[in-house]
Design an enzyme around this catalytic site. Sequence first.
Site, short mmCIF file in Angstrom:
data_model
loop_
_atom_site.label_atom_id
_atom_site.label_comp_id
_atom_site.label_asym_id
_atom_site.label_seq_id
_atom_site.Cartn_x
_atom_site.Cartn_y
_atom_site.Cartn_z
N LYS A 248 0.85 -1.20 0.00
CA LYS A 248 0.00 0.00 0.00
C LYS A 248 0.88 1.24 0.00
CE LYS A 248 -3.95 -1.67 2.74
NZ LYS A 248 -5.02 -1.53 1.75
N ARG A 322 -10.35 -11.38 2.11
CA ARG A 322 -11.23 -12.41 1.55
C ARG A 322 -10.58 -13.79 1.62
NH1 ARG A 322 -11.59 -9.29 -4.05
NH2 ARG A 322 -11.27 -7.59 -2.58
N1 BES Z 1 -8.05 -3.66 4.52
C1 BES Z 1 -8.28 -3.28 3.18
C2 BES Z 1 -9.61 -2.55 2.99
C3 BES Z 1 -9.72 -1.21 3.64
C4 BES Z 1 -9.39 -0.06 2.95
C5 BES Z 1 -10.22 -1.10 4.92
C6 BES Z 1 -9.52 1.16 3.57
C7 BES Z 1 -10.36 0.13 5.53
C8 BES Z 1 -10.01 1.27 4.85
C9 BES Z 1 -8.29 -4.50 2.28
O1 BES Z 1 -7.50 -5.57 2.69
C10 BES Z 1 -7.78 -4.06 0.95
O2 BES Z 1 -6.65 -3.66 0.90
N2 BES Z 1 -8.62 -4.12 -0.07
C11 BES Z 1 -8.27 -3.69 -1.37
C12 BES Z 1 -8.80 -4.70 -2.36
C13 BES Z 1 -8.25 -4.53 -3.75
C14 BES Z 1 -6.78 -4.90 -3.77
C15 BES Z 1 -9.02 -5.41 -4.67
C16 BES Z 1 -8.89 -2.32 -1.59
O3 BES Z 1 -9.99 -2.07 -1.14
O4 BES Z 1 -8.22 -1.49 -2.21
ZN ZN Z 2 -5.47 -5.40 2.05
#
Ligand code: BES
Ligand code: ZN
Length: 467
Positions: A248, A322
Amino acid sequence: MIKFNLKIGKMEEVKSDGRVEWNSEKKSGEIKIRYENGRKIFVAGFCKAELNINELQKISAKIGKKAKGEEIKNLALVSPETGRHPVMGFTEAIIQGLLLGEYEFKKYKSKKVDEVEQVEKVVEEVTIVVKTANELIKTKEEAEKAEIYCQAVFLARDLVNEPSSLTTPSYLAHLAEKLGKENGFQTEIFGEKEMEKMGMGCLLGVSKGSDEEAKFIKMEYSPLSGRSRTIVLVGKGVTFDTGGLSLKPSDGMETMKMDMAGAASILAVFSVLAKLKIKGHVIGLIPATENMPSGKAVKPGDILKSFSGKTVEVLNTDAEGRLILADALSYGLTLKPDIMIDLATLTGACMVALGEEIAGLFTKDEKLKTELLAAAGKSGEKIWPLPLEENYEELLKSNVADLKNVAGKKYGGAITAALFLQEFVGKTVWAHLDIAGPAWEEKGNELMPKGGTGFGVRTILNFLQKA
Ligand code: BES
Ligand code: ZN
Ligand code: ZN
């Protein structure tokens, strides 16, 4: 902590240095102070014929803050009348509002600041005045319930606010054991060796890059009498989400200690099941792991074999929630539940769809949907249904495995994530709550300061009270 008293009689008979009056002509939430015989009267606008719990909680939190500012120690109030009846659920909402608005996370503030804050005046006592003995019994029940609910919310908030270096998967596992001993539920903790034997390849895959051992936490509450439905609750327990090798950016990572908010809420729910004398058979499952990049981490293109036997091609290591939920949900199936509900900070896409205050609700079961919406409505937490669109299922097909973990499309990310989970729940009645938005408060409001919110605790508890 505020002390709550209940009294039958007239407001004027209560000795207090401040009291609340409701005014239906004023704007809801507006609070003015007037004086009467040296007593401060908080005139609170409340012009809704229909009770909106969230609004009432916010008014109550505001009254608490105003009273604190005015150095009021004892506050007295009656419920506003709508038509001929006092508002249902009023005491619950008022007490929740007063308590939730008081929460602070000060553990890491140095002593000096603490001492200054200690001097600050607080409301010590709130007296709620009712008219009849019947009303008193109902009000007493509501008051007790509200205090227990808030205790649970505070535990969830604390867990989310703690740094991830403390709240590791092992920490959560120990905490579950401690809570179990103190609150009358069983726990079982599975380490990585056991997970290997069980075939939890997806949870193990996510954990590969971390030096912290992953834990699979199982909690079981079975009351001696009145066992009705078996309900499995699953909470996403990513104790820190760096994104893994699909790293990230810094601003996206900053708050990712909150990626175990689902787990925190489930632990908090379990901490009060016995106190609330919940009748259902409730099982809590928490897949707990860090999501870290390292030379050992799972790589894009790797294929993991899940507990269900289905294989998953990992195309983005940041879609880790997931993966761990897939193993937890299919393990949940083996317990033959009547209902399974998961809480997960799953997608940023859900925040794009519904904003920061509202959780996405996914379920194909109309009855469960109605029950959850009602439970949320009563708690003042906001959830909204989103579709499990069948046409999007093919977006998750992989060339080399049974599924891929991301749809590879820019749009509909909350839905495709939910569809991925659906692959692992068989025919079980199931609901998924994507709490990515409301689990964390960015700015702070009347009911919560910046940080973890404990979202979901009150909705799930309300739901279980009916189960
Ligand atoms: N933990 C994150 C989702 C999240 C984002 C929670 C912001 C709280 C605040 C999750 O694991 C994630 O990174 N999801 C990705 C999925 C994508 C790679 C398909 C996302 O939402 O960007
Ligand atoms: Zn994530
Ligand atoms: Zn995550």
